[in-house]
Write a protein that holds these residues in place. Structure first.
Motif, PDB file in Angstrom:
ATOM      1  N   UNK A  21       1.054   4.986 -27.502  1.00 29.65           N
ATOM      2  CA  UNK A  21       0.924   4.333 -26.197  1.00 29.65           C
ATOM      3  C   UNK A  21       1.458   5.233 -25.087  1.00 29.65           C
ATOM      4  N   UNK A  22       2.615   5.840 -25.330  1.00 31.95           N
ATOM      5  CA  UNK A  22       3.192   6.726 -24.321  1.00 31.95           C
ATOM      6  C   UNK A  22       2.274   7.938 -24.117  1.00 31.95           C
ATOM      7  N   UNK A  23       1.738   8.455 -25.222  1.00 39.12           N
ATOM      8  CA  UNK A  23       0.802   9.581 -25.113  1.00 39.12           C
ATOM      9  C   UNK A  23      -0.396   9.219 -24.262  1.00 39.12           C
ATOM     10  N   UNK A  24      -0.918   8.033 -24.493  1.00 38.55           N
ATOM     11  CA  UNK A  24      -2.070   7.606 -23.707  1.00 38.55           C
ATOM     12  C   UNK A  24      -1.693   7.523 -22.232  1.00 38.55           C
ATOM     13  N   UNK A  25      -0.503   6.993 -21.968  1.00 40.50           N
ATOM     14  CA  UNK A  25      -0.030   6.908 -20.582  1.00 40.50           C
ATOM     15  C   UNK A  25       0.066   8.302 -19.972  1.00 40.50           C
ATOM     16  N   UNK A  26       0.624   9.249 -20.736  1.00 38.96           N
ATOM     17  CA  UNK A  26       0.761  10.621 -20.225  1.00 38.96           C
ATOM     18  C   UNK A  26      -0.615  11.205 -19.914  1.00 38.96           C
ATOM     19  N   UNK A  27      -1.570  10.965 -20.816  1.00 40.65           N
ATOM     20  CA  UNK A  27      -2.873  11.585 -20.588  1.00 40.65           C
ATOM     21  C   UNK A  27      -3.623  10.890 -19.456  1.00 40.65           C
ATOM     22  N   UNK A  28      -3.344   9.611 -19.205  1.00 39.15           N
ATOM     23  CA  UNK A  28      -4.056   8.930 -18.125  1.00 39.15           C
ATOM     24  C   UNK A  28      -3.424   9.190 -16.763  1.00 39.15           C
ATOM     25  N   UNK A  29      -2.120   9.311 -16.711  1.00 37.17           N
ATOM     26  CA  UNK A  29      -1.460   9.562 -15.430  1.00 37.17           C
ATOM     27  C   UNK A  29      -0.074  10.145 -15.698  1.00 37.17           C
ATOM     28  N   UNK A  30      -0.041  11.474 -15.788  1.00 35.30           N
ATOM     29  CA  UNK A  30       1.206  12.127 -16.163  1.00 35.30           C
ATOM     30  C   UNK A  30       2.328  11.924 -15.131  1.00 35.30           C
ATOM     31  N   UNK A  31       2.066  12.125 -13.819  1.00 33.75           N
ATOM     32  CA  UNK A  31       3.164  11.924 -12.856  1.00 33.75           C
ATOM     33  C   UNK A  31       3.722  10.510 -12.919  1.00 33.75           C
ATOM     34  N   UNK A  32       2.839   9.536 -13.079  1.00 32.38           N
ATOM     35  CA  UNK A  32       3.306   8.157 -13.148  1.00 32.38           C
ATOM     36  C   UNK A  32       4.202   7.957 -14.373  1.00 32.38           C
ATOM     37  N   UNK A  33       3.807   8.528 -15.493  1.00 34.90           N
ATOM     38  CA  UNK A  33       4.603   8.383 -16.709  1.00 34.90           C
ATOM     39  C   UNK A  33       5.982   9.025 -16.527  1.00 34.90           C
ATOM     40  N   UNK A  34       6.000  10.190 -15.875  1.00 31.88           N
ATOM     41  CA  UNK A  34       7.287  10.837 -15.596  1.00 31.88           C
ATOM     42  C   UNK A  34       8.137   9.944 -14.695  1.00 31.88           C
ATOM     43  N   UNK A  35       7.488   9.337 -13.711  1.00 28.30           N
ATOM     44  CA  UNK A  35       8.244   8.491 -12.777  1.00 28.30           C
ATOM     45  C   UNK A  35       8.793   7.248 -13.475  1.00 28.30           C
ATOM     46  N   UNK A  36       8.309   6.968 -14.688  1.00 24.88           N
ATOM     47  CA  UNK A  36       8.854   5.851 -15.459  1.00 24.88           C
ATOM     48  C   UNK A  36       9.902   6.342 -16.461  1.00 24.88           C
ATOM     49  N   UNK A  64       4.175  15.660 -25.265  1.00 25.14           N
ATOM     50  CA  UNK A  64       3.058  16.564 -25.546  1.00 25.14           C
ATOM     51  C   UNK A  64       3.444  17.537 -26.665  1.00 25.14           C
ATOM     52  N   UNK A  65       4.680  18.003 -26.615  1.00 30.26           N
ATOM     53  CA  UNK A  65       5.142  18.892 -27.690  1.00 30.26           C
ATOM     54  C   UNK A  65       5.158  18.137 -29.017  1.00 30.26           C
ATOM     55  N   UNK A  66       5.582  16.895 -28.978  1.00 30.78           N
ATOM     56  CA  UNK A  66       5.625  16.091 -30.197  1.00 30.78           C
ATOM     57  C   UNK A  66       4.258  15.977 -30.847  1.00 30.78           C
ATOM     58  N   UNK A  67       3.256  15.668 -30.063  1.00 31.09           N
ATOM     59  CA  UNK A  67       1.923  15.502 -30.657  1.00 31.09           C
ATOM     60  C   UNK A  67       1.347  16.859 -31.047  1.00 31.09           C
ATOM     61  N   UNK A  68       1.740  17.910 -30.317  1.00 29.86           N
ATOM     62  CA  UNK A  68       1.295  19.246 -30.703  1.00 29.86           C
ATOM     63  C   UNK A  68       1.828  19.580 -32.094  1.00 29.86           C
ATOM     64  N   UNK A  69       3.075  19.244 -32.341  1.00 28.49           N
ATOM     65  CA  UNK A  69       3.674  19.522 -33.649  1.00 28.49           C
ATOM     66  C   UNK A  69       3.008  18.710 -34.749  1.00 28.49           C
ATOM     67  N   UNK A  70       2.757  17.425 -34.469  1.00 27.06           N
ATOM     68  CA  UNK A  70       2.086  16.601 -35.481  1.00 27.06           C
ATOM     69  C   UNK A  70       0.720  17.193 -35.808  1.00 27.06           C
ATOM     70  N   UNK A  71       0.008  17.585 -34.769  1.00 29.50           N
ATOM     71  CA  UNK A  71      -1.308  18.180 -34.966  1.00 29.50           C
ATOM     72  C   UNK A  71      -1.188  19.482 -35.758  1.00 29.50           C
ATOM     73  N   UNK A  72      -0.187  20.291 -35.422  1.00 24.83           N
ATOM     74  CA  UNK A  72       0.021  21.564 -36.120  1.00 24.83           C
ATOM     75  C   UNK A  72       0.305  21.322 -37.606  1.00 24.83           C
TER      76      UNK A  72
END
Ligand code: ATP
Ligand code: MG
Lengths: 255, 330
Positions: free
Chosen positions: B182-197, B205-213
């Motif tokens: 859910x957080x990933x989806x939020x980041x991909x839909x509106x990154x500044x907004x997610x940061x502001x939360x 992003x690093x977390x999902x990069x590692x999972x993918x790796x």
């Protein structure tokens, strides 16, 4: 209204390639107040917000939140301290439902942000709380609707509900009534007044009637600098402020 | 409830049954395993690209890097098969960590460039290093045993790979549908907004990069065990391109798309000779016979066709047909 200062800047400046978008700004926001930041287009209001919320690094100057110097902090950490911003253009998560949108504001503090091995189902325990925030902004009827399908005014309300879910002490609202029809302006204004109970609000606003009704204090900016500060009546009668706005309308006429 | 349209569940069970029965229906098990390894690789790529919009051009380094290390552990160090595969995954995670730390703060093409540059370093290292066997590759990787079960038989190996594949697929699907997702989806839909939360977006992003790796590494490690050799092709940039192609053809950001894309592209590569001869006989046009030598051109043509015909890949198109409310375009 108490007299303690929740947010204070000293000599805050931001230069973009030599152009001073914000210059030597000192602002003090009193805890519990609704404080307006006004000024003609391009005065540097949004840049100020970006500096305060740490989305931009200042060229010089300092920012204090409750006497803590936050000038070098990360934007996400400023938000965690309790200062949460909104954006000039409404910022929702369009492909998430209203409920999911608000839950994003709740997940982190509930410790439900990192868990990649558990199903979304575990977020259901946040639903009641999320519904209360949707209720607060009048969006409780269709929690499973996608945010993308909302009319603009409702998007702004949803954004506010998500912000409130963070339980912020200080809200930075960038033009919350911009682009809204007359009725929506009334509702959002009323909503801000309501949610400001027990909180502090710093808002950029162009609508003078909104400011005169709900704001305790007004800071006027022009060309990156603070031009005047005081109650609405004080600044509205200030000849320099009148000149600044006159100047703007004259420019518009010639444009 | 207006949600995303979905492929019905019986489709998933149908596909699983098909995969179980396939070796008895005439599927050559090694081809089936190759498909599954690439399907797993494509799912891993899709976990990153499909849900964050970060298009990595460097996934070959994770896939091939793991393949080499697993091969090395099994041939030279005499490690057991599961331990060798685990080491491959760990090495992919390590490469992914370096790549991710340097890349996740970039956007769009700059993200892709950083991943590509780092993958090229891995490629040139593999080209030079002694243990990889250079142009000849690493040969004679033993399949060994899995908890006492000998893996020499292709059919046995096929079912082991199938179990690993299905479990991995299910787990990646879970990641997408988790609180983290859910957080990933939020980041991909509106990154500044997610940061502001209050979310440090780069960490997610690093977390999902590692999972993918990790899953890309698992795919590469499995493939080297299945095939018994590892070559420079797997770390070459064209393999990064291949996995992008598979994912986009099947459907980016869908559960089944990467699998379908991987199966189609693998079959095409494998059977191009047969297909081109068949087309030549059917039409009498000799030109079709030459297609065999230009697999990349055929891949390119399929890619262009899919992009033109189905905006969200084949599975995206099927999903729309199966209905459910339409979601506004990204
Ligand atoms: N990233 C940037 N790079 C260069 N110049 C910028 C940047 N951001 C803002 N500016 C300039 O800084 C000045 C102040 O902009 P800002 O957006 O803060 O104004 P504002 O007061 O919010 O105006 P408005 O009422 O139109 O929203 C403008 O002249 C703008 O062009
Ligand atoms: Mg602005």
């Amino acid at each position: 209204m108490s007299n303690t200062t929740i947010l204070r800047t000293r000599g805050l400046s931001k230069h973009f390639a030599g152009f001073a978008a914000v210059q030597n700004v000192d602002i003090e926001v009193a805890q519990g107040s609704i404080h307006a930041l006004v000024g003609p287009n391009g005065a540097g209001k949004t840049t100020c917000f970006n500096l305060l919320s740490k989305f931009l690094d200042p060229s010089s100057g300092d920012i204090y939140f409750h006497d803590q110097n936050i000038t070098r902090m990360q934007p996400a950490d400023v938000a965690r301290l309790g200062m949460v911003r909104s954006f000039q253009i409404s910022a929702t998560f369009p492909h998430m439902t209203l409920l999911e949108n608000v839950r994003v504001g709740l997940q982190r503090s509930a410790g439900l942000a990192h868990q990649f091995w558990r199903p979304t189902r575990v977020l259901k325990r946040l639903d009641d709380e999320a519904m209360r925030f949707l209720d607060l902004v009048g969006l409780v009827a269709q929690p499973d609707q996608l945010a993308a399908n909302l009319p603009y005014g409702h998007k702004r309300a949803l954004e506010l509900a998500t912000t409130l879910a963070m339980n912020p002490q200080l809200l930075l609202l960038d033009e919350p009534t911009q682009g809204l029809g007359h009725e929506d302006v009334e509702q959002v204004t009323e909503l801000i007044r309501r949610v400001a109970q027990g909180r502090t609000v710093l808002m950029v606003e162009h609508n003078m009637s909104v400011i005169s009704r709900i704001c305790d204090r007004v800071t006027v900016m022009q060309r990156g600098q603070v031009l005047a500060e005081g109650s609405y009546a004080e600044v509205a009668g200030n000849p320099e402020v009148i000149a600044a706005y006159m100047g703007e309308s004259t420019e518009e006429m010639h444009a | 409830m207006p949600r995303r349209p979905r492929i019905p569940v019986y489709m998933v069970w149908g596909l699983l049954l098909l995969a179980i029965a396939a070796p008895w229906l005439g599927l050559y098990p090694v081809l089936g395993m190759r498909m599954m390894c690439f399907a797993l690789f494509a799912c891993a790529f899709n976990l990153l690209a499909g849900y964050t919009g970060l298009i990595s051009f460097g996934h070959a380094a994770l896939f091939g890097g793991a393949g080499y290390i697993t091969g090395l552990a099994l041939t030279s160090w005499g490690w057991s098969t599961p331990a060798g595969i685990l080491l491959g995954v760990l090495v992919a995670l390590a490469i992914g960590l370096v790549m991710g730390v340097l890349a996740v703060r970039r956007y769009g093409i700059y993200f892709s460039m950083v991943t590509l540059a780092l993958a090229q370093i891995v490629y040139f290292y593999c080209l030079q290093a002694d243990f990889t066997g250079g142009e000849d590759g690493l040969q004679g990787i033993p399949r060994g045993t899995l908890f006492g079960l000998p893996l020499q038989s292709d059919r046995v190996m096929y079912y082991v790979v199938l179990v690993v594949f299905v479990a991995s697929w299910w787990f990646m699907r879970r990641i997408v549908r988790s609180p983290f997702g859910q957080v990933l989806q939020a980041v991909s839909e509106n990154e500044p907004r997610t940061i502001s939360l209050g979310y440090r977006a780069n960490r997610y992003k690093l977390g999902v990069f590692l999972l993918s790796a990790g899953f890309a590494g698992l795919a590469g490690a499995l493939k080297s065990v299945v095939m018994g050799f590892e070559t420079l092709t797997d770390v070459h940039w064209s393999t990064s391109g291949l996995v992008i192609l598979m994912t986009l053809v099947g459907g980016l950001g869908t559960d089944l798309g990467p699998i379908l894309g991987a199966v189609i592209i693998t079959v095409l590569e494998e059977k191009m000779g047969t297909i081109s001869r068949f087309l030549e006989q059917l039409t009498g046009i000799h030109w079709f016979a030459t297609l065999n030598d230009s697999a990349s051109m055929v891949n390119g043509a399929i890619f262009v066709l899919c992009v033109l015909l189905f905006r969200r890949g084949i599975v995206g198109a099927l999903r729309e047909r199966w209905g459910g409310a339409q979601v506004p375009a990204d």
